[in-house]
Write a protein that holds these residues in place. Structure first.
Motif, PDB file in Angstrom:
ATOM      1  N   TYR A 115       0.868  -1.178   0.000  1.00  0.00           N
ATOM      2  CA  TYR A 115       0.000   0.000   0.000  1.00  0.00           C
ATOM      3  C   TYR A 115       0.900   1.223   0.000  1.00  0.00           C
ATOM      4  CZ  TYR A 115      -3.660   3.308   1.244  1.00  0.00           C
ATOM      5  OH  TYR A 115      -4.548   4.358   1.231  1.00  0.00           O
TER       6      TYR A 115
ATOM      7  N   TYR B  46      -4.046   7.689 -10.569  1.00  0.00           N
ATOM      8  CA  TYR B  46      -4.969   6.752 -11.192  1.00  0.00           C
ATOM      9  C   TYR B  46      -5.059   7.003 -12.700  1.00  0.00           C
ATOM     10  CZ  TYR B  46      -9.103   3.904 -12.041  1.00  0.00           C
ATOM     11  OH  TYR B  46      -9.978   2.962 -12.530  1.00  0.00           O
TER      12      TYR B  46
ATOM     13  N   ARG C 278      -9.089  -2.916  -8.610  1.00  0.00           N
ATOM     14  CA  ARG C 278     -10.157  -2.178  -7.928  1.00  0.00           C
ATOM     15  C   ARG C 278     -10.076  -0.732  -8.404  1.00  0.00           C
ATOM     16  NH1 ARG C 278      -8.596  -2.825  -2.805  1.00  0.00           N
ATOM     17  NH2 ARG C 278      -7.941  -0.698  -2.546  1.00  0.00           N
TER      18      ARG C 278
ATOM     19  N   THR D  69     -13.480   4.936   0.297  1.00  0.00           N
ATOM     20  CA  THR D  69     -13.722   3.819   1.210  1.00  0.00           C
ATOM     21  C   THR D  69     -14.539   4.266   2.416  1.00  0.00           C
ATOM     22  OG1 THR D  69     -11.764   4.185   2.571  1.00  0.00           O
ATOM     23  CG2 THR D  69     -11.480   2.846   0.565  1.00  0.00           C
TER      24      THR D  69
ATOM     25  N   GLU E  36      -8.862   5.428  -2.921  1.00  0.00           N
ATOM     26  CA  GLU E  36      -7.801   4.529  -3.338  1.00  0.00           C
ATOM     27  C   GLU E  36      -8.212   3.623  -4.488  1.00  0.00           C
ATOM     28  OE1 GLU E  36      -7.213   2.955   0.598  1.00  0.00           O
ATOM     29  OE2 GLU E  36      -8.383   1.162   0.142  1.00  0.00           O
ATOM     30  N   PHE E  37      -7.198   2.939  -5.043  1.00  0.00           N
ATOM     31  CA  PHE E  37      -7.393   1.971  -6.109  1.00  0.00           C
ATOM     32  C   PHE E  37      -6.320   0.896  -5.985  1.00  0.00           C
ATOM     33  CE2 PHE E  37      -4.406   5.025  -7.841  1.00  0.00           C
ATOM     34  CZ  PHE E  37      -3.493   4.253  -8.547  1.00  0.00           C
ATOM     35  N   ALA E  38      -6.508  -0.217  -6.697  1.00  0.00           N
ATOM     36  CA  ALA E  38      -5.537  -1.304  -6.638  1.00  0.00           C
ATOM     37  C   ALA E  38      -5.249  -1.829  -8.036  1.00  0.00           C
ATOM     38  CB  ALA E  38      -6.057  -2.438  -5.755  1.00  0.00           C
TER      39      ALA E  38
ATOM     40  N   ARG F  92      -2.471  -4.767 -10.376  1.00  0.00           N
ATOM     41  CA  ARG F  92      -1.530  -5.891 -10.382  1.00  0.00           C
ATOM     42  C   ARG F  92      -0.408  -5.518 -11.344  1.00  0.00           C
ATOM     43  NH1 ARG F  92      -3.394 -10.814  -9.255  1.00  0.00           N
ATOM     44  NH2 ARG F  92      -5.381 -10.311 -10.227  1.00  0.00           N
TER      45      ARG F  92
ATOM     46  N   LEU G 240       0.575  -7.211  -6.041  1.00  0.00           N
ATOM     47  CA  LEU G 240      -0.602  -6.361  -5.861  1.00  0.00           C
ATOM     48  C   LEU G 240      -0.199  -5.040  -5.224  1.00  0.00           C
ATOM     49  CD1 LEU G 240      -3.043  -9.077  -4.477  1.00  0.00           C
ATOM     50  CD2 LEU G 240      -2.567  -8.448  -6.866  1.00  0.00           C
ATOM     51  N   TRP G 241      -0.669  -3.946  -5.810  1.00  0.00           N
ATOM     52  CA  TRP G 241      -0.369  -2.596  -5.341  1.00  0.00           C
ATOM     53  C   TRP G 241      -1.661  -1.835  -5.118  1.00  0.00           C
ATOM     54  CZ3 TRP G 241       4.486  -0.726  -4.384  1.00  0.00           C
ATOM     55  CH2 TRP G 241       5.542  -1.547  -4.787  1.00  0.00           C
ATOM     56  N   SER G 242      -1.776  -1.219  -3.964  1.00  0.00           N
ATOM     57  CA  SER G 242      -2.897  -0.346  -3.666  1.00  0.00           C
ATOM     58  C   SER G 242      -2.320   1.038  -3.399  1.00  0.00           C
ATOM     59  CB  SER G 242      -3.638  -0.867  -2.434  1.00  0.00           C
ATOM     60  OG  SER G 242      -4.805  -0.118  -2.197  1.00  0.00           O
TER      61      SER G 242
ATOM     62  N   GLY H 264      -3.428   5.041  -2.226  1.00  0.00           N
ATOM     63  CA  GLY H 264      -4.529   5.791  -1.658  1.00  0.00           C
ATOM     64  C   GLY H 264      -4.086   6.919  -0.758  1.00  0.00           C
TER      65      GLY H 264
END
Length: 141
Positions: free
Chosen positions: A84, A94, A106, A111, A117-119, A121, A127-129, A131
């Motif tokens: 994260y 984004y 995502r 939230t 936030e967003f996620a 690959r 996996l990266w989020s 935010g």
């Protein structure tokens, strides 16, 4: 090839560590898609990356990575990391990752806990989020 730039932080930092089948390609992806900055890179003539450091430009911390070597003492299978990253401009980031064709897991959204936030690959499966949530305050001692 060796590149190295001295970099300091104003305090402690956390680095995500990972290995990649194509470390050079992943470094390029992180720079071009996410905006990380390469501060150190130690590579062999054959393209094997022994060690690279990428800093997050908005604060201390970043990524340390290298070419996957399954027999090494410190070895992680590629594609097994989740991270994260806090950013002040989540909307701009984004737009950047979408424009570069990132695999969105995502979409950008607000939230229940107050983050935007967003996620995604990355090409190796990590996996990266990203935010705005900077974490809860440390408890007073």
């Amino acid at each position: 090839m060796t590149e190295h730039t001295d970099s300091t932080t104003t305090g402690p930092a956390v680095f995500v560590t990972l290995h990649a089948h194509d470390a050079s390609g992943l470094i390029d992806y992180y720079v071009e898609t996410f905006g990380f900055v390469v501060t150190a890179r130690y590579a062999q003539d054959d393209g094997t990356v022994d060690h690279a450091e990428l800093r997050w430009p908005e604060g201390p911390g970043g990524v340390m990575l290298g070419t996957h070597r399954p027999d090494a003492a410190w070895s992680r299978p590629p594609g097994t990391v989740g991270a994260y990253v806090v950013t002040r401009d989540v909307d701009g980031l984004y737009e950047r990752v979408v424009a570069r064709g990132a695999d969105i897991l995502r979409p950008l959204d607000d939230t229940d806990y107050g983050s935007r936030e967003f996620a995604v690959r990355d090409p190796e499966g990590n996996l990266w989020s990203f935010g705005t949530y900077a974490g809860a305050a440390l408890p007073e001692s």
